[in-house]
Design a protein around this motif. Structure first.
Motif, PDB file in Angstrom:
ATOM      1  N   TYR A   1      -1.612   0.715   1.353  1.00 22.63           N
ATOM      2  CA  TYR A   1      -2.590   0.495   2.422  1.00 22.63           C
ATOM      3  C   TYR A   1      -2.089  -0.516   3.444  1.00 22.63           C
ATOM      4  O   TYR A   1      -1.430  -1.503   3.104  1.00 22.63           O
ATOM      5  CB  TYR A   1      -3.914  -0.024   1.847  1.00 22.63           C
ATOM      6  N   TYR A   2      -2.430  -0.251   4.696  1.00 25.00           N
ATOM      7  CA  TYR A   2      -2.359  -1.241   5.761  1.00 25.00           C
ATOM      8  C   TYR A   2      -3.748  -1.839   5.954  1.00 25.00           C
ATOM      9  O   TYR A   2      -4.756  -1.293   5.501  1.00 25.00           O
ATOM     10  CB  TYR A   2      -1.941  -0.593   7.087  1.00 25.00           C
ATOM     11  N   LYS A   3      -3.792  -2.953   6.677  1.00 26.04           N
ATOM     12  CA  LYS A   3      -5.045  -3.490   7.185  1.00 26.04           C
ATOM     13  C   LYS A   3      -4.896  -3.675   8.682  1.00 26.04           C
ATOM     14  O   LYS A   3      -3.873  -4.192   9.158  1.00 26.04           O
ATOM     15  CB  LYS A   3      -5.402  -4.818   6.523  1.00 26.04           C
TER      16      LYS A   3
ATOM     17  N   GLN B   1      -9.248  -1.033   6.215  1.00 22.16           N
ATOM     18  CA  GLN B   1      -8.171  -0.558   5.356  1.00 22.16           C
ATOM     19  C   GLN B   1      -7.711   0.805   5.848  1.00 22.16           C
ATOM     20  O   GLN B   1      -8.528   1.682   6.154  1.00 22.16           O
ATOM     21  CB  GLN B   1      -8.688  -0.466   3.915  1.00 22.16           C
TER      22      GLN B   1
ATOM     23  N   LEU C   1      -5.106   3.948   4.844  1.00 20.98           N
ATOM     24  CA  LEU C   1      -4.219   4.559   3.858  1.00 20.98           C
ATOM     25  C   LEU C   1      -2.941   5.029   4.545  1.00 20.98           C
ATOM     26  O   LEU C   1      -2.984   5.745   5.546  1.00 20.98           O
ATOM     27  CB  LEU C   1      -4.921   5.739   3.188  1.00 20.98           C
ATOM     28  N   ASP C   2      -1.810   4.646   4.000  1.00 22.64           N
ATOM     29  CA  ASP C   2      -0.521   4.969   4.607  1.00 22.64           C
ATOM     30  C   ASP C   2      -0.029   6.322   4.114  1.00 22.64           C
ATOM     31  O   ASP C   2       0.568   6.437   3.047  1.00 22.64           O
ATOM     32  CB  ASP C   2       0.497   3.870   4.267  1.00 22.64           C
TER      33      ASP C   2
ATOM     34  N   GLY D   1      -9.438   5.574   8.935  1.00 22.73           N
ATOM     35  CA  GLY D   1      -8.742   4.844   7.879  1.00 22.73           C
ATOM     36  C   GLY D   1      -7.591   5.587   7.249  1.00 22.73           C
ATOM     37  O   GLY D   1      -7.295   5.391   6.060  1.00 22.73           O
TER      38      GLY D   1
ATOM     39  N   HIS E   1      -5.061   8.590  -4.502  1.00 18.54           N
ATOM     40  CA  HIS E   1      -4.670   8.405  -3.101  1.00 18.54           C
ATOM     41  C   HIS E   1      -4.480   9.758  -2.417  1.00 18.54           C
ATOM     42  O   HIS E   1      -4.811   9.915  -1.231  1.00 18.54           O
ATOM     43  CB  HIS E   1      -3.387   7.584  -3.006  1.00 18.54           C
TER      44      HIS E   1
ATOM     45  N   GLU F   1      -7.864  10.972  -1.569  1.00 19.49           N
ATOM     46  CA  GLU F   1      -8.400  10.262  -0.407  1.00 19.49           C
ATOM     47  C   GLU F   1      -7.762  10.781   0.882  1.00 19.49           C
ATOM     48  O   GLU F   1      -8.461  11.033   1.880  1.00 19.49           O
ATOM     49  CB  GLU F   1      -8.142   8.759  -0.542  1.00 19.49           C
TER      50      GLU F   1
END
Length: 438
Positions: free
Chosen positions: A36-38, A44, A46-47, A400, A422, A425
């Protein structure tokens, strides 16, 4: 850590970016951990792209962070012109082990673009060193991406990367690309149709004569143009033809290297050995810029047969940078300790099924998968190619999720540390984006 919005966005001329569109509504990342990035607003993200294809081990890996911190406190820089430092030699040995000693030597660069230009220069100098100086032609492929150096864009085949820059290097020719939407749509793994396209090299040889051709360079899987997977038998046929005509074969593994296909390199996946291989990105888990050219022993040995002195007049100030070497050594340790390739193989079928579950959604005209990479091709809007996928990119980020787009193709390449949750998601969010896309 500075997580505040910058006072101005004006001074930074951003690469491969619609600068005016971005600066009107910026997407700013301030931290990352795991998958994850922020962003600057604390959301948040998801990469789904492993950064820019370059973070196979996930973000902020403790072992890599520690190794970089230790080295920068011990040896912040050391030149490698006529001297060296231990980490550069240790890493070279470890990289040879990682290739199962199929290659003999490694030449460090600072990026994939530099690795490509280095490999092309080595190819030209190799033939000259062995008395075949007439071999000066370089053969690339349509729709190929080989970085942004003048050598790379000359052998590359993405029109937008070439058109602004004039005639580029002379004596370059191109194989046709292998993408065939009519015959190979919605393929899992290597498509059935298209191996015969490798025989176009025979036509190029007949046109120019083999005695003028130094090297052929291809991406085993073309990434930046939208995930074009080679047809069954295509790469083996290229290898046969290059061997037949004394032409060096270079694999650009900047994207496919370090686990992207669930194997160390694409050469392992396809069981085809090039004479040279360019790498970068996952080499240091994206932590510190670094690239590398792997060469067969016979190429290196041709230079060592020359009179005493500098054998190759080429290199960079930051070749074998100690902090980059530390990052790469730690990256290899993470691969080994966490058994990332085993994990990637384990989740690959689940990943593949999830990608292909998008078939039938609005505008989806093709899906291509191999290893932990996917290309989802969308029908272009009339008179506005590329805008549909770009709209999906912006909508996904707002929801996100980080995806990558090229033209009207969505490219996905998650960290190898992804879990099934993941994947769920990612495709839950992406499916919603596609359903709502006009």
């Amino acid at each position: 850590m500075n997580e505040a919005r910058p006072q101005s966005l004006a001074s930074f001329w951003m690469p491969f970016t619609n600068n005016r569109d971005f600066k009107a509504n910026p997407r700013l990342l301030v931290s990352a951990e795991g998958v994850y990035y922020k962003d600057v607003d604390g959301n948040q993200v998801l990469d789904g792209t492993a950064g820019l294809w370059c973070v196979p081990c996930g973000h902020r890996q403790p072992r890599i962070v520690a190794a970089v911190s230790e080295m920068v406190g011990q040896l912040d820089f050391a030149p490698t012109f006529q001297m060296g430092h231990p980490a550069a030699f240790e890493l070279a040995d470890k990289l040879m082990e990682y290739t199962n000693h199929r290659f003999g030597h490694v030449f460090y660069t600072n990026s994939g673009s530099e690795a490509v230009d280095t490999a092309l220069k080595i190819a030209l100098a190799y033939h000259k060193a062995r008395g075949e100086a007439s071999r000066t032609r370089l053969i690339g492929r349509e729709r190929a991406y080989h970085g942004v150096g003048f050598g790379g864009i000359s052998v590359g085949g993405i029109a937008g990367n070439r058109k602004p820059y004039g005639t580029l290097l002379p004596g370059v020719d191109h194989l046709p690309h292998t993408h065939n939407l009519e015959k190979n749509a919605f393929t899992r793994g290597e498509p059935e149709y298209g191996a015969h396209l490798a025989d176009e090299l025979e036509r190029i040889v007949a046109l120019h004569d083999a005695s003028t051709i130094a090297a052929v360079i291809v991406e085993p899987v073309a990434g930046s143009t939208g995930v074009l997977v080679p047809p069954k038998g295509y790469l083996k046929r290229l290898r046969e033809l290059c061997t037949k005509h004394g032409i060096l074969l270079i694999f650009d593994e900047v994207i496919t290297g370090f686990g992207r296909l669930t194997t160390p390199f694409a050469t392992d996946y396809f069981d085809v050995e090039p004479d040279m291989m360019t790498t970068a990105k996952g080499l240091t888990n994206g932590t510190i810029p670094m690239g590398a050219v792997f060469t067969k022993k016979f190429i290196h040995d041709a230079f060592m047969d020359a009179p005493a002195g500098i054998e190759l007049f080429h290199g960079y100030t930051y070749t074998g940078h100690p902090v980059a070497c530390a990052a790469s050594l730690a990256t290899l340790e993470v691969f080994r300790e966490q058994k990332l390739l085993d994990h990637a193989k384990e989740i690959q079928p689940y990943w593949e099924d999830a990608v292909h579950s998008l078939k039938g959604l609005p505008h989806v005209i093709d899906i291509r998968t191999i290893g932990l990479v996917a290309g989802i091709e969308l029908a272009p809007r009339d008179g506005a190619p590329g805008t549909r996928a770009y709209a999906a990119f912006k909508k996904a980020f707002a929801d996100g999720l980080l995806i990558r787009t090229t033209g009207d193709i969505i490219a996905l390449s998650p960290p190898l540390t992804f879990e099934k949750k993941h994947i769920d998601e990612l495709f839950g969010k992406l499916g919603k984006v596609l359903k709502d896309l006009d």
